[in-house]
Design an enzyme around this catalytic site. Structure first.
Site, PDB file in Angstrom:
ATOM      1  N   CYS A  97      -4.728  -2.948   2.813  1.00 45.41           N
ATOM      2  CA  CYS A  97      -4.463  -2.901   4.257  1.00 45.41           C
ATOM      3  C   CYS A  97      -5.656  -3.325   5.110  1.00 45.41           C
ATOM      4  O   CYS A  97      -6.012  -4.496   5.112  1.00 45.41           O
ATOM      5  CB  CYS A  97      -3.964  -1.506   4.632  1.00 45.41           C
ATOM      6  SG  CYS A  97      -3.171  -1.463   6.258  1.00 45.41           S
TER       7      CYS A  97
ATOM      8  N   GLU B 255       0.857  -1.200   0.000  1.00 43.46           N
ATOM      9  CA  GLU B 255       0.000   0.000   0.000  1.00 43.46           C
ATOM     10  C   GLU B 255       0.893   1.250   0.000  1.00 43.46           C
ATOM     11  O   GLU B 255       1.938   1.257   0.650  1.00 43.46           O
ATOM     12  CB  GLU B 255      -0.830  -0.035   1.291  1.00 43.46           C
ATOM     13  CG  GLU B 255      -1.691   1.197   1.553  1.00 43.46           C
ATOM     14  CD  GLU B 255      -2.241   1.220   2.992  1.00 43.46           C
ATOM     15  OE1 GLU B 255      -1.534   0.747   3.924  1.00 43.46           O
ATOM     16  OE2 GLU B 255      -3.369   1.715   3.175  1.00 43.46           O
TER      17      GLU B 255
ATOM     18  N   ASN C 208       0.316  -1.189   5.255  1.00 43.09           N
ATOM     19  CA  ASN C 208       1.201  -0.523   6.215  1.00 43.09           C
ATOM     20  C   ASN C 208       0.501  -0.691   7.554  1.00 43.09           C
ATOM     21  O   ASN C 208      -0.507  -0.018   7.812  1.00 43.09           O
ATOM     22  CB  ASN C 208       1.319   0.978   5.950  1.00 43.09           C
ATOM     23  CG  ASN C 208       2.113   1.337   4.708  1.00 43.09           C
ATOM     24  OD1 ASN C 208       3.282   1.664   4.783  1.00 43.09           O
ATOM     25  ND2 ASN C 208       1.456   1.279   3.554  1.00 43.09           N
TER      26      ASN C 208
ATOM     27  N   GLU D 203      -6.214   8.667   7.870  1.00 40.24           N
ATOM     28  CA  GLU D 203      -6.749   8.211   6.575  1.00 40.24           C
ATOM     29  C   GLU D 203      -8.159   8.719   6.330  1.00 40.24           C
ATOM     30  O   GLU D 203      -8.531   9.029   5.199  1.00 40.24           O
ATOM     31  CB  GLU D 203      -6.715   6.678   6.494  1.00 40.24           C
ATOM     32  CG  GLU D 203      -5.304   6.146   6.287  1.00 40.24           C
ATOM     33  CD  GLU D 203      -5.316   4.675   5.909  1.00 40.24           C
ATOM     34  OE1 GLU D 203      -5.930   4.334   4.886  1.00 40.24           O
ATOM     35  OE2 GLU D 203      -4.725   3.873   6.660  1.00 40.24           O
TER      36      GLU D 203
ATOM     37  N   ASN E 179      -7.204   6.286  -1.439  1.00 37.93           N
ATOM     38  CA  ASN E 179      -6.135   5.326  -1.188  1.00 37.93           C
ATOM     39  C   ASN E 179      -6.393   4.186  -2.173  1.00 37.93           C
ATOM     40  O   ASN E 179      -7.373   3.449  -2.035  1.00 37.93           O
ATOM     41  CB  ASN E 179      -6.185   4.851   0.264  1.00 37.93           C
ATOM     42  CG  ASN E 179      -4.979   4.024   0.653  1.00 37.93           C
ATOM     43  OD1 ASN E 179      -4.285   3.493  -0.209  1.00 37.93           O
ATOM     44  ND2 ASN E 179      -4.744   3.907   1.955  1.00 37.93           N
TER      45      ASN E 179
ATOM     46  N   LYS F 125      -9.693   2.005  -1.726  1.00 39.24           N
ATOM     47  CA  LYS F 125      -9.851   1.430  -0.392  1.00 39.24           C
ATOM     48  C   LYS F 125     -11.181   1.807   0.248  1.00 39.24           C
ATOM     49  O   LYS F 125     -11.500   2.991   0.397  1.00 39.24           O
ATOM     50  CB  LYS F 125      -8.705   1.896   0.495  1.00 39.24           C
ATOM     51  CG  LYS F 125      -8.653   1.295   1.889  1.00 39.24           C
ATOM     52  CD  LYS F 125      -7.341   1.726   2.581  1.00 39.24           C
ATOM     53  CE  LYS F 125      -7.174   1.145   3.960  1.00 39.24           C
ATOM     54  NZ  LYS F 125      -5.856   1.556   4.540  1.00 39.24           N
TER      55      LYS F 125
END
Lengths: 313, 313
Positions: free
Chosen positions: B172, B47, B197, B142, B106, B123
């Site tokens: 992730c 990611e 991550n 995020e 993301n 994401k």
């Protein structure tokens, strides 16, 4: 805070077709007493605990009826209920239910330490087939003998004797389906009780997964789904060789981190015990798995719109 | 039958804030070349692979823009795309996307060996918070920097160079949500690619899970969800210490039985490789996890009707 519940899994060794109901019940009472002597207040028995795993045979209606409970409790299981109440211990037990309307379900119930029924569950994910497979010594006829569970996945809040725990039930194959766990997770479940009878190998000699891999799978799904729903879980086997057909053991108690804190080492009658701090669920439920904060149901629609696979072009 | 795809996970060690884009890209190209030299035809990067994990800082708009890709590919990442096409190798890579409409996601993409884009994913399960938490050295922003993915969980059918594999992507935190996996399972996915991550410990000194437990969780969810959806999976970390904040390693390739067949041993740049027989998915998809035969969507309604928990009375 700490909300401790001393939990026992009462794994059972095999029950042969020829074993009497009373023999099997006596074994269950012995397990119950052993767990109570160790201080457990909730004892979890396997799926279809009162009999052998009869869906492996094609049976006549009359034979079939002999495996079912007509009313629960009833005279033939009453001694277990009586002993539990005397000891102040509650339990989860799986059994074959004949409903008042004459419908047959693969069922489980949780009985509180005072003898009252906290809740019932009817197995949703029935494996196997409706029609017997020709030429096979052993069948898997759950889809023939049982109707699909019609109660969904209800969770139940226990009384103060079990720290007000939110309890849920599954039966065997249900535990391999993340949907079962999430339905309980969406009700804040803190302890999932599962009984199972899972084949140790292909009883008809097919060359598929071996016993080690099957036991690994059984633990893996309990561990991961407990973690992903921040709940305790206990999965309890009927194990060993039943009339030439093998069942895995591997009963275990899993914490909300997905770690196994107690596990069976035999394929016989065996009690496993753990002190479950229900408040261990809080870390996961409040943060990583705060469902309300992080789930995105608008992207899950296919999960309820259809059962099966649609491949991309 | 056997449908082999030689798969590589290209784990990356840490990328510091001060590292230049070109330094990081050169590392990625070196990993790509190493994987290609071992015969891999699909290389999976982490990611946000082109930069440090920047959501740990509260940034100005201008700083933030520097971490995003405006058009993909673009001049600063083109050398990776060029080298991959030269080598006849495709890849999965995670990156921060600035969309043509100026929205930030993301994101990840899969690029085929011929350089064409097979698919993109944004994401869905964003962790962290919108507002920075006061007094903390490191944030998890995020939910501030990205919009929620708006593409669902699309699966893509690859060409003959990848055996016609059905591929899916996650990023992730998505991998901890069984819904992500099932949405891909409902499209017959045969290989799920995940970059991540994931914090190795609480970078602000809180006393929560240690690195061993966090690495266990990361593997556990890949293993169980691969098994429950009868798919291969590869999960690839950016690992190690980024400017004082630690990330777990634990990159792994998992087979449809949930068994780890390759895993990283370092927290640095490291290639892991496995020959994935896509037909190993058939046993599970055809039997135990024949979704169409065994799922009961009528009992899953709460999964799409609400996000969060409703406890029983």
């Amino acid at each position: 805070m700490t909300r401790l519940l001393r939990l026992a899994g009462a794994q059972m060794g095999p029950t042969q077709k020829a074993d009497t109901r009373r023999q099997t019940l006596d074994r269950m009472i012995a397990l119950l007493e052993a767990a109570a002597a160790d201080g457990a207040t909730l004892v979890v028995f396997p799926e279809l605990a009162f009999t052998t795993f009869f869906p492996r045979w094609l049976l006549t209606e009359e034979e079939l009826d002999g495996y079912f409970e007509d009313g629960m409790p009833n005279a033939q299981v009453q001694p277990l209920f009586d002993r539990a109440r005397e000891l102040g211990v509650g339990f989860y037990v799986g059994y074959a239910e004949k409903s008042p309307e004459g419908k047959r379900f693969n069922c489980s119930m949780i009985v509180a330490p005072d003898g009252s029924v906290l809740g019932r569950y009817r197995k949703v994910h029935l494996p196997g087939s409706v029609e017997p497979k020709p030429g096979q010594r052993f069948q898997q006829l759950e889809k023939r003998y049982f109707e699909y569970g019609d109660l969904g996945f209800p969770a139940f809040r226990a009384g103060p004797e079990w720290q007000g725990a939110i309890l849920g039930m599954m039966i065997c194959n249900d535990r391999r389906w993340p949907e079962s766990w999430r339905m309980l997770g969406l009700q804040g479940v803190e302890l999932v009780c599962v009984g199972y009878n899972s084949a140790a190998y292909d009883p008809n000699g097919g060359n598929t997964e071996d016993e080690g891999l099957r036991t690994f799978h059984s633990k893996l799904v309990a561990q991961a789904n407990a973690y992903m729903n921040a709940t305790w879980a206990v999965a309890v086997a009927k194990a060993g060789d039943e009339d030439g057909s093998g069942l895995i053991g591997g009963s275990c108690i899993v914490d909300p981190n997905g770690l196994i804190v107690a596990e069976a080492t035999t394929r016989d009658d065996e009690v496993i015990i753990a002190d479950c701090d229900l408040d261990l669920c809080r870390q996961g439920k409040g943060k990583m798995f705060d469902l309300g904060a992080h789930r995105r149901p608008e992207h899950y629609r296919a999960m309820t719109e259809r059962a099966g696979v649609v491949e991309p072009d």
